[in-house]
Scaffold this active site. Sequence first.
Site, short mmCIF file in Angstrom:
data_model
loop_
_atom_site.label_atom_id
_atom_site.label_comp_id
_atom_site.label_asym_id
_atom_site.label_seq_id
_atom_site.Cartn_x
_atom_site.Cartn_y
_atom_site.Cartn_z
N HIS A 114 2.12 2.41 -75.64
CA HIS A 114 1.01 1.92 -74.82
C HIS A 114 0.23 0.85 -75.59
O HIS A 114 -0.07 1.03 -76.78
CB HIS A 114 0.00 3.05 -74.55
N HIS A 137 7.88 5.07 -74.93
CA HIS A 137 7.05 3.93 -74.54
C HIS A 137 5.85 3.84 -75.46
O HIS A 137 5.27 4.83 -75.87
CB HIS A 137 6.61 4.03 -73.07
P1 AMP Z 1 2.63 9.19 -71.41
O1 AMP Z 1 1.59 10.20 -71.06
O2 AMP Z 1 2.46 8.61 -72.79
O3 AMP Z 1 4.04 9.71 -71.15
O4 AMP Z 1 2.36 7.98 -70.44
C1 AMP Z 1 3.08 7.73 -69.28
C2 AMP Z 1 2.46 6.52 -68.64
O5 AMP Z 1 3.38 6.00 -67.68
C3 AMP Z 1 1.15 6.80 -67.90
O6 AMP Z 1 0.13 5.98 -68.45
C4 AMP Z 1 1.48 6.44 -66.45
O7 AMP Z 1 0.40 5.84 -65.81
C5 AMP Z 1 2.65 5.49 -66.61
N1 AMP Z 1 3.56 5.43 -65.49
C6 AMP Z 1 4.13 6.46 -64.84
N2 AMP Z 1 4.96 6.02 -63.88
C7 AMP Z 1 4.92 4.65 -63.94
C8 AMP Z 1 5.54 3.61 -63.19
N3 AMP Z 1 6.39 3.86 -62.20
N4 AMP Z 1 5.26 2.33 -63.54
C9 AMP Z 1 4.40 2.06 -64.55
N5 AMP Z 1 3.79 3.00 -65.27
C10 AMP Z 1 4.04 4.28 -64.98
#
Ligand code: AMP
Length: 140
Positions: A101, A99
């Site tokens: 951001h 993903h």
């Molecule tokens: P990372 O640390 O780069 O893996 O970021 C994971 C991101 O996913 C974090 O910013 C979380 O807030 C976000 N996240 C986790 N679960 C969900 C969800 N169900 N829907 C939307 N965002 C999510």
Amino acid sequence: MSSCIFCKIAAGELPGEIIYEDEHSVAFMDIMPVTKGHVLLIPKTHRENIYEMTADEASHLFAAAPKIANALKETFEPAGMNLVQNNGAAAGQAVFHFHLHFVPRYDETDGYRPTWDQKTDEFPSERIQQLAADIRQQLA
Ligand code: AMP
Ligand code: ZN
């Protein structure tokens, strides 16, 4: 992948505040945003990290990035925007589906802290040249 929450959001099997979708990619609101308008862009195909992505998959994904960034820019009029992408737990990855951001930035007190030390003593120019040679060899 059946247990992956981002695959489930992309497939409509888990709730997600989707803001954009095309044949290859989906973008949705981060559920725990750091700033107003924090969005995640993912490939529909499950890929754990950047290492697993093909050039075509990366191209398709990034093709949507300017559109999303401009939509956030027009909607929220942030002062700036960080694009962040974590690979591996050591790099802060918590969800193991690639993903990207999009973090709209408002000011230095908005909660996002992208700081690092600049180690000019440890990495003088000769060392950087050697590191570059090592990478070039790997890429050749
Ligand atoms: P990372 O640390 O780069 O893996 O970021 C994971 C991101 O996913 C974090 O910013 C979380 O807030 C976000 N996240 C986790 N679960 C969900 C969800 N169900 N829907 C939307 N965002 C999510
Ligand atoms: Zn997945």
